[in-house]
Design a protein around this motif. Structure first.
Motif, PDB file in Angstrom:
ATOM      1  N   LEU A 160       0.831  -1.209   0.000  1.00  0.00           N
ATOM      2  CA  LEU A 160       0.000   0.000   0.000  1.00  0.00           C
ATOM      3  C   LEU A 160       0.862   1.255   0.000  1.00  0.00           C
ATOM      4  N   LEU A 161       1.937   1.238   0.780  1.00  0.00           N
ATOM      5  CA  LEU A 161       2.822   2.401   0.848  1.00  0.00           C
ATOM      6  C   LEU A 161       3.512   2.627  -0.490  1.00  0.00           C
ATOM      7  N   ALA A 162       3.887   1.530  -1.163  1.00  0.00           N
ATOM      8  CA  ALA A 162       4.503   1.655  -2.496  1.00  0.00           C
ATOM      9  C   ALA A 162       3.495   2.216  -3.497  1.00  0.00           C
ATOM     10  N   LEU A 163       2.253   1.746  -3.447  1.00  0.00           N
ATOM     11  CA  LEU A 163       1.217   2.245  -4.355  1.00  0.00           C
ATOM     12  C   LEU A 163       0.890   3.711  -4.084  1.00  0.00           C
ATOM     13  N   ALA A 164       1.115   4.146  -2.837  1.00  0.00           N
ATOM     14  CA  ALA A 164       0.851   5.535  -2.454  1.00  0.00           C
ATOM     15  C   ALA A 164       2.090   6.410  -2.598  1.00  0.00           C
ATOM     16  N   ALA A 165       3.134   5.896  -3.237  1.00  0.00           N
ATOM     17  CA  ALA A 165       4.389   6.642  -3.451  1.00  0.00           C
ATOM     18  C   ALA A 165       4.966   7.166  -2.140  1.00  0.00           C
ATOM     19  N   GLY A 166       4.804   6.383  -1.066  1.00  0.00           N
ATOM     20  CA  GLY A 166       5.408   6.738   0.209  1.00  0.00           C
ATOM     21  C   GLY A 166       4.562   7.614   1.107  1.00  0.00           C
ATOM     22  N   SER A 167       3.337   7.976   0.683  1.00  0.00           N
ATOM     23  CA  SER A 167       2.470   8.851   1.488  1.00  0.00           C
ATOM     24  C   SER A 167       1.553   8.006   2.368  1.00  0.00           C
ATOM     25  N   PRO A 168       1.750   8.013   3.689  1.00  0.00           N
ATOM     26  CA  PRO A 168       0.989   7.099   4.558  1.00  0.00           C
ATOM     27  C   PRO A 168      -0.509   7.347   4.590  1.00  0.00           C
ATOM     28  N   LEU A 169      -0.936   8.619   4.572  1.00  0.00           N
ATOM     29  CA  LEU A 169      -2.383   8.894   4.583  1.00  0.00           C
ATOM     30  C   LEU A 169      -3.029   8.452   3.270  1.00  0.00           C
ATOM     31  N   MET A 170      -2.285   8.600   2.177  1.00  0.00           N
ATOM     32  CA  MET A 170      -2.779   8.110   0.890  1.00  0.00           C
ATOM     33  C   MET A 170      -2.886   6.586   0.923  1.00  0.00           C
ATOM     34  N   ALA A 171      -1.955   5.921   1.596  1.00  0.00           N
ATOM     35  CA  ALA A 171      -2.003   4.460   1.714  1.00  0.00           C
ATOM     36  C   ALA A 171      -3.285   4.024   2.415  1.00  0.00           C
ATOM     37  N   VAL A 172      -3.675   4.745   3.474  1.00  0.00           N
ATOM     38  CA  VAL A 172      -4.921   4.430   4.195  1.00  0.00           C
ATOM     39  C   VAL A 172      -6.126   4.649   3.287  1.00  0.00           C
ATOM     40  N   SER A 173      -6.106   5.745   2.536  1.00  0.00           N
ATOM     41  CA  SER A 173      -7.208   6.047   1.620  1.00  0.00           C
ATOM     42  C   SER A 173      -7.322   4.986   0.523  1.00  0.00           C
ATOM     43  N   LEU A 174      -6.177   4.591  -0.028  1.00  0.00           N
ATOM     44  CA  LEU A 174      -6.187   3.565  -1.081  1.00  0.00           C
ATOM     45  C   LEU A 174      -6.693   2.234  -0.548  1.00  0.00           C
ATOM     46  N   HIS A 175      -6.319   1.915   0.683  1.00  0.00           N
ATOM     47  CA  HIS A 175      -6.802   0.673   1.297  1.00  0.00           C
ATOM     48  C   HIS A 175      -8.321   0.695   1.425  1.00  0.00           C
ATOM     49  N   ALA A 176      -8.858   1.860   1.837  1.00  0.00           N
ATOM     50  CA  ALA A 176     -10.306   1.985   2.027  1.00  0.00           C
ATOM     51  C   ALA A 176     -11.077   1.808   0.723  1.00  0.00           C
ATOM     52  N   GLN A 177     -10.461   2.211  -0.405  1.00  0.00           N
ATOM     53  CA  GLN A 177     -11.160   2.076  -1.681  1.00  0.00           C
ATOM     54  C   GLN A 177     -10.843   0.762  -2.387  1.00  0.00           C
ATOM     55  N   GLY A 178     -10.121  -0.136  -1.698  1.00  0.00           N
ATOM     56  CA  GLY A 178      -9.830  -1.450  -2.268  1.00  0.00           C
ATOM     57  C   GLY A 178      -8.827  -1.416  -3.400  1.00  0.00           C
ATOM     58  N   VAL A 179      -7.758  -0.622  -3.229  1.00  0.00           N
ATOM     59  CA  VAL A 179      -6.826  -0.400  -4.338  1.00  0.00           C
ATOM     60  C   VAL A 179      -6.065  -1.658  -4.732  1.00  0.00           C
ATOM     61  N   ARG A 180      -5.786  -2.542  -3.791  1.00  0.00           N
ATOM     62  CA  ARG A 180      -5.025  -3.750  -4.145  1.00  0.00           C
ATOM     63  C   ARG A 180      -5.849  -4.637  -5.076  1.00  0.00           C
ATOM     64  N   GLU A 181      -7.154  -4.699  -4.816  1.00  0.00           N
ATOM     65  CA  GLU A 181      -8.044  -5.477  -5.693  1.00  0.00           C
ATOM     66  C   GLU A 181      -8.180  -4.786  -7.054  1.00  0.00           C
ATOM     67  N   GLN A 182      -8.267  -3.445  -7.040  1.00  0.00           N
ATOM     68  CA  GLN A 182      -8.358  -2.699  -8.298  1.00  0.00           C
ATOM     69  C   GLN A 182      -7.091  -2.878  -9.130  1.00  0.00           C
ATOM     70  N   ARG A 183      -5.961  -2.812  -8.476  1.00  0.00           N
ATOM     71  CA  ARG A 183      -4.677  -2.971  -9.176  1.00  0.00           C
ATOM     72  C   ARG A 183      -4.578  -4.371  -9.797  1.00  0.00           C
ATOM     73  N   ALA A 184      -4.982  -5.387  -9.033  1.00  0.00           N
ATOM     74  CA  ALA A 184      -4.936  -6.764  -9.555  1.00  0.00           C
ATOM     75  C   ALA A 184      -5.818  -6.896 -10.798  1.00  0.00           C
ATOM     76  N   LEU A 185      -6.964  -6.220 -10.788  1.00  0.00           N
ATOM     77  CA  LEU A 185      -7.879  -6.254 -11.934  1.00  0.00           C
ATOM     78  C   LEU A 185      -7.242  -5.594 -13.157  1.00  0.00           C
ATOM     79  N   VAL A 186      -6.564  -4.476 -12.949  1.00  0.00           N
ATOM     80  CA  VAL A 186      -5.916  -3.764 -14.054  1.00  0.00           C
ATOM     81  C   VAL A 186      -4.742  -4.574 -14.609  1.00  0.00           C
ATOM     82  N   VAL A 187      -3.928  -5.125 -13.730  1.00  0.00           N
ATOM     83  CA  VAL A 187      -2.775  -5.931 -14.175  1.00  0.00           C
ATOM     84  C   VAL A 187      -3.254  -7.129 -14.983  1.00  0.00           C
ATOM     85  N   GLU A 188      -4.312  -7.796 -14.504  1.00  0.00           N
ATOM     86  CA  GLU A 188      -4.874  -8.937 -15.240  1.00  0.00           C
ATOM     87  C   GLU A 188      -5.376  -8.493 -16.613  1.00  0.00           C
TER      88      GLU A 188
END
Length: 329
Positions: free
Chosen positions: A189-217
């Motif tokens: 999450l921190l890598a996806l947020a380019a090192g910004s911790p509050l952005m990491a929390v926000s990305l987690h809340a919106q399900g960014v890891r699942e979204q990223r997996a969908l895009v990569v696939e």
């Protein structure tokens, strides 16, 4: 009271401890590092009638009014709708507030965030107030993209860079903020947020890891010609924020070019696109990658400037380019 983040300790002491304050500050840095909270904390401190050390007391009349959102000497200027601009009429209303006398006999404090949401007309309407604010007024401007600001706006402010916390400090904070996540998830999450911790929390809340997996696939199926650009643009990615998509494609195009130039596997970032990046770097001409990167950067800028874009057509154009990368033609 706004949250105090540990990576802001030295900056807070420097700013809150000033004997005299500038009439305008420009707090700038990456999104997701707590600039808004820092500005709100300073706003409370500047308005407080009985400060305790470097912080607002939280109990005086001024602090109580601020907490209730009804302080007569406080003004917050931000877009009326999410992802929209700050209009010139909004700035004119702010200017009218600035010329008034403080009702509680102390300072007036203005918070503008994000400053880059103002168009040229709105920014120009603010210039005189930035240069010569009426009475004892302090303007706190928060910017995530200071490169987009008019030089005349920046030159009228004390510019204050806000620090990106170290990875170690961010991970310690995220351990408390996201206790349900394993260390590996927090690192991702921190890598996806380019090192910004509050952005990491926000990305987690919106399900960014699942979204990223969908895009990569989807990208992998696109390159294998198992899915078309239209299919991906119209349905599969419809709920993923456009800026997030362009951030990722911008990063991937950079990694392709970097690998073409260095063959450095250590610099390929997150492992989910490693093989795709290597494949496209080996199968694509450098000129084609450079042209595609220029296009992605230009479109990303349009997305960031809130341009009125046709999402499906824009994504389809992006994916057509990516599908056409392999091959020397």
């Amino acid at each position: 009271m706004a949250e105090a983040y540990p990576w802001q300790d030295s900056l807070w002491q420097q700013m809150a401890g000033r004997a005299q304050h500038a009439h305008a500050y420009l707090l700038h840095g990456p999104a997701g590092i707590g600039k808004r909270a820092l500005a709100e904390r300073l706003m409370a401190r500047l308005l407080c009638q009985r400060p305790v050390g470097l912080d607002a007391c939280g109990q005086c009349k001024s602090c109580m009014l601020l907490a209730a959102g009804s302080h007569p000497d406080n003004y917050v200027l931000e877009p009326e709708e999410a992802d929209k601009g700050i209009k010139v009429d909004q700035v004119r209303d702010l200017v009218s507030f600035i010329v008034q006398t403080a009702q509680l006999g102390g300072r007036k404090v203005v918070l503008v965030e994000p400053v880059e949401a103002m168009n040229i007309n709105a920014a120009n309407a603010l210039l005189k107030s930035l240069e010569e604010p009426s009475g004892n007024t302090v303007l706190l401007l928060v910017s995530h993209q200071p490169s987009r600001l008019l030089p005349t706006v920046k030159s009228r402010c004390v510019q204050q860079a806000c620090p990106l916390p170290s990875e170690e400090m961010s991970l310690r904070w995220l351990e408390q903020a996201l206790p349900e996540c394993a260390l590996e998830e927090r690192l991702e999450l921190l890598a996806l947020a380019a090192g910004s911790p509050l952005m990491a929390v926000s990305l987690h809340a919106q399900g960014v890891r699942e979204q990223r997996a969908l895009v990569v696939e989807g990208v992998k199926k696109l390159i294998k010609q198992q899915q078309s650009p239209t299919q991906l643009a119209e349905s599969a990615w419809k709920d993923i924020p456009l800026l997030l998509l362009f951030d990722w494609f911008c990063d991937w195009s950079h990694l392709i070019l970097r690998y073409q130039l260095t063959q450095d596997e250590e610099g390929l970032g997150l492992s989910d696109m490693r093989k795709v990046v290597q494949y496209l770097a080996q199968k694509s001409s450098q000129d084609k990658v450079l042209a595609m990167q220029d296009w992605v950067l230009a479109q990303r800028q349009k997305v960031m400037s809130k341009a009125n874009l046709n999402r499906v057509l824009l994504l389809e154009a992006l994916l057509v380019q990516w599908a056409g990368l392999p091959g020397q033609g």
